[in-house]
Scaffold this motif. Structure first.
Motif, mmCIF file in Angstrom:
data_model
loop_
_atom_site.group_PDB
_atom_site.id
_atom_site.type_symbol
_atom_site.label_atom_id
_atom_site.label_comp_id
_atom_site.label_asym_id
_atom_site.label_seq_id
_atom_site.Cartn_x
_atom_site.Cartn_y
_atom_site.Cartn_z
ATOM 1 N N SER A 34 58.294 38.883 40.908
ATOM 2 C CA SER A 34 59.646 39.066 40.389
ATOM 3 C C SER A 34 60.112 40.502 40.607
ATOM 4 C CB SER A 34 59.697 38.717 38.901
ATOM 5 O OG SER A 34 58.819 39.545 38.156
ATOM 6 N N THR A 35 59.191 41.446 40.557
ATOM 7 C CA THR A 35 59.506 42.846 40.847
ATOM 8 C C THR A 35 58.535 43.467 41.840
ATOM 9 O OG1 THR A 35 58.229 43.606 38.937
ATOM 10 C CG2 THR A 35 60.577 43.214 38.582
ATOM 11 N N GLY A 36 57.403 42.837 42.075
ATOM 12 C CA GLY A 36 56.416 43.367 43.010
ATOM 13 C C GLY A 36 56.826 43.159 44.454
ATOM 14 N N HIS A 37 56.082 43.787 45.362
ATOM 15 C CA HIS A 37 56.421 43.785 46.781
ATOM 16 C C HIS A 37 55.286 43.170 47.591
ATOM 17 C CE1 HIS A 37 59.860 46.448 45.998
ATOM 18 N NE2 HIS A 37 59.058 47.075 45.162
ATOM 19 N N ARG A 38 55.606 42.146 48.359
ATOM 20 C CA ARG A 38 54.594 41.508 49.182
ATOM 21 C C ARG A 38 54.016 42.477 50.215
ATOM 22 N NH1 ARG A 38 54.679 36.075 48.031
ATOM 23 N NH2 ARG A 38 56.592 35.356 46.991
ATOM 24 N N ALA A 39 54.833 43.397 50.690
ATOM 25 C CA ALA A 39 54.356 44.357 51.686
ATOM 26 C C ALA A 39 53.268 45.264 51.126
ATOM 27 C CB ALA A 39 55.515 45.204 52.204
ATOM 28 N N ALA A 40 53.239 45.422 49.796
ATOM 29 C CA ALA A 40 52.230 46.297 49.184
ATOM 30 C C ALA A 40 50.861 45.642 49.119
ATOM 31 C CB ALA A 40 52.681 46.704 47.783
ATOM 32 N N VAL A 41 50.789 44.320 49.327
ATOM 33 C CA VAL A 41 49.511 43.610 49.190
ATOM 34 C C VAL A 41 49.195 42.787 50.438
ATOM 35 C CG1 VAL A 41 49.545 43.585 46.674
ATOM 36 C CG2 VAL A 41 50.673 41.734 47.923
ATOM 37 N N GLU A 42 49.755 43.171 51.569
ATOM 38 C CA GLU A 42 49.488 42.458 52.817
ATOM 39 C C GLU A 42 47.992 42.459 53.124
ATOM 40 O OE1 GLU A 42 51.780 44.324 55.822
ATOM 41 O OE2 GLU A 42 53.671 43.377 55.245
ATOM 42 N N GLY A 43 47.480 41.293 53.509
ATOM 43 C CA GLY A 43 46.085 41.187 53.884
ATOM 44 C C GLY A 43 45.110 41.077 52.732
ATOM 45 N N LEU A 44 45.609 41.023 51.497
ATOM 46 C CA LEU A 44 44.747 40.954 50.321
ATOM 47 C C LEU A 44 44.774 39.549 49.736
ATOM 48 C CD1 LEU A 44 45.781 44.331 48.653
ATOM 49 C CD2 LEU A 44 43.814 43.898 50.129
ATOM 50 N N LYS A 45 43.772 39.249 48.925
ATOM 51 C CA LYS A 45 43.711 37.949 48.265
ATOM 52 C C LYS A 45 44.720 37.930 47.123
ATOM 53 C CE LYS A 45 40.515 34.534 46.347
ATOM 54 N NZ LYS A 45 40.847 33.539 47.383
ATOM 55 N N VAL A 46 45.657 37.004 47.178
ATOM 56 C CA VAL A 46 46.746 36.962 46.206
ATOM 57 C C VAL A 46 46.829 35.572 45.586
ATOM 58 C CG1 VAL A 46 49.241 37.133 45.869
ATOM 59 C CG2 VAL A 46 48.079 38.729 47.416
ATOM 60 N N TYR A 47 46.909 35.558 44.255
ATOM 61 C CA TYR A 47 47.248 34.341 43.525
ATOM 62 C C TYR A 47 48.686 34.507 43.038
ATOM 63 C CZ TYR A 47 42.222 33.478 43.431
ATOM 64 O OH TYR A 47 40.903 33.264 43.792
ATOM 65 N N GLU A 48 49.597 33.736 43.609
ATOM 66 C CA GLU A 48 50.975 33.823 43.168
ATOM 67 C C GLU A 48 51.136 32.946 41.929
ATOM 68 O OE1 GLU A 48 55.566 33.574 44.845
ATOM 69 O OE2 GLU A 48 53.850 33.440 46.229
ATOM 70 N N GLY A 49 51.478 33.576 40.826
ATOM 71 C CA GLY A 49 51.587 32.846 39.575
ATOM 72 C C GLY A 49 52.242 33.685 38.514
ATOM 73 N N ASP A 50 52.483 33.064 37.362
ATOM 74 C CA ASP A 50 53.220 33.703 36.272
ATOM 75 C C ASP A 50 52.407 33.594 34.992
ATOM 76 O OD1 ASP A 50 55.202 34.242 34.165
ATOM 77 O OD2 ASP A 50 56.689 34.025 35.764
ATOM 78 N N LEU A 51 52.324 34.686 34.257
ATOM 79 C CA LEU A 51 51.597 34.664 32.984
ATOM 80 C C LEU A 51 52.214 33.689 31.997
ATOM 81 C CD1 LEU A 51 50.822 38.444 32.338
ATOM 82 C CD2 LEU A 51 49.272 36.678 33.174
ATOM 83 N N LEU A 52 53.482 33.358 32.154
ATOM 84 C CA LEU A 52 54.123 32.415 31.241
ATOM 85 C C LEU A 52 53.777 30.962 31.581
ATOM 86 C CD1 LEU A 52 57.601 34.099 30.730
ATOM 87 C CD2 LEU A 52 55.531 34.275 29.341
ATOM 88 N N ASN A 53 53.028 30.766 32.641
ATOM 89 C CA ASN A 53 52.559 29.434 33.021
ATOM 90 C C ASN A 53 51.031 29.413 32.969
ATOM 91 O OD1 ASN A 53 52.099 26.904 34.029
ATOM 92 N ND2 ASN A 53 52.988 27.282 36.046
ATOM 93 N N PRO A 54 50.442 28.947 31.868
ATOM 94 C CA PRO A 54 48.977 28.976 31.745
ATOM 95 C C PRO A 54 48.253 28.269 32.883
ATOM 96 C CG PRO A 54 49.974 28.523 29.618
ATOM 97 C CD PRO A 54 51.081 28.478 30.624
ATOM 98 N N ALA A 55 48.876 27.263 33.492
ATOM 99 C CA ALA A 55 48.223 26.557 34.593
ATOM 100 C C ALA A 55 47.947 27.481 35.773
ATOM 101 C CB ALA A 55 49.077 25.374 35.037
ATOM 102 N N ASP A 56 48.806 28.473 35.974
ATOM 103 C CA ASP A 56 48.572 29.429 37.060
ATOM 104 C C ASP A 56 47.309 30.247 36.802
ATOM 105 O OD1 ASP A 56 50.870 28.536 38.287
ATOM 106 O OD2 ASP A 56 52.120 30.179 37.549
#
Length: 326
Positions: A34-56
């Motif tokens: 929502s405010t982070g930058h995908r370019a800052a984490v290129e090539g890294l292991k990323v879980y796209e999710g939201d703390l407001l969604n416990p399933a994530d």
């Protein structure tokens, strides 16, 4: 060690990811972008999710199985928090509650939590240490204080070990120059000053000039983001020490105060030219002075800022702004 950085695509979070990698740790990022930058984490292991969604969280935690969680996913705009408090209690309080519950479900018991000097409210002494009364004057501060209390209770009742780090004004950028501070909208003083210097905005607005300070402008304690990350690493190591309490609390800051006008003038020295500015009305919820007393972090963690000079901090941020990637 395996570390999951919550909000790892943001300004401080992305710097923390780099610090963990340099220290030899296995790192993954959990972020809703929502405010982070995908370019800052290129090539890294990323879980796209939201703390407001416990399933994530229930997807990420068992898959990565981190030894340590680091939380940098708060909303943090003072002015916005006064206009839209529900956003802050939702994200900063309910989100942390969901994280703590997910950690219980999946047997994760180590947390380093990014907090703020905003929990203190109006200072009652020259240096704000951890014993200073906590009486926030804005919704952002209250939301972080409520989150701190939940973490402390979880340490007491559920076997969590946590370090809460209350810091003042993060600034600067990584020496590599490929990650830095960029928000939308941008409300932080230094990046707004440097955006003007880089020709991306016509002028910088200074909020209030009649505070009870040496020059009438707000006074703040600026700490280089790399020094913050060093403190997080030390705090994570301290969680493994049986002679330290399960819930640990530390202030992080230089112990120096610079006024808004002094920061502007120092930036003009760094960039080598005047930076256009104008003075606007003071913002609701801004205390006149916030300067850290960080002796506990020095004595217990063995931490000390390595980049404490204001021009050094500004120069690193200016390098980022000149070669900005996102």
């Amino acid at each position: 060690m395996k570390a999951l950085v919550i909000g790892g695509a943001g300004y401080i979070g992305s710097h923390m990811v780099r610090a963990l990698q340099r220290a030899g740790h296995d790192v993954a990022i959990f972020d809703n972008f929502s405010t982070g930058h995908r370019a800052a984490v290129e090539g890294l292991k990323v879980y796209e999710g939201d703390l407001l969604n416990p399933a994530d969280l229930d997807r990420a935690l068992p898959d990565f199985a981190p030894d340590l969680m680091l939380h940098f996913a708060a909303r943090s705009l003072v002015g916005e928090s006064m206009v839209e408090p529900a956003l802050y209690y939702g994200n900063n309080v309910c989100g942390v509650f969901n994280l703590l519950e997910a950690m219980r479900r999946h047997g994760r018991a180590r947390l380093v939590f990014s907090s703020t000097a905003a929990v203190y409210g109006l200072p009652t002494k020259r240096r704000i240490d951890e014993d200073h009364p906590t009486q926030p004057i804005n919704t952002y501060g209250w939301s972080k204080l409520f989150a701190e209390r939940m973490i402390e209770d979880a340490c007491r009742s559920y076997g969590l070990r946590a370090a809460v780090l209350r810091y003042f004004n993060a600034a600067g950028a990584d020496d590599a120059g490929d990650i830095g501070e960029a928000h939308e909208p941008e409300t932080h003083l230094l990046p707004n000053i440097l955006r003007v210097a880089a020709g991306k905005a016509p002028l910088v607005r200074l909020f209030g000039s009649d505070y009870d300070t040496r020059d009438g402008y707000c006074v703040r304690d600026f700490i280089h983001v790399s020094d913050l990350c060093d403190a997080h690493l030390l705090a994570a190591n301290a969680l493994e020490k049986a002679d330290l309490p399960a819930y640990q609390l530390y202030n992080l800051g230089n112990g120096q105060g610079f006024s808004v006008l002094e920061v502007l003038r120092a930036a003009e020295v760094v960039v080598g030219r005047p930076i256009p500015s104008e003075v606007g009305p003071a913002r609701a919820g801004d205390p006149p002075v916030l300067v850290a007393g960080a002796s506990k972090a020095r004595s217990v963690l063995g931490w000390a800022p390595q980049k404490a000079d204001l021009t050094q901090i500004i120069a690193s941020a200016w390098r980022w702004h000149q070669a900005q990637r996102y």
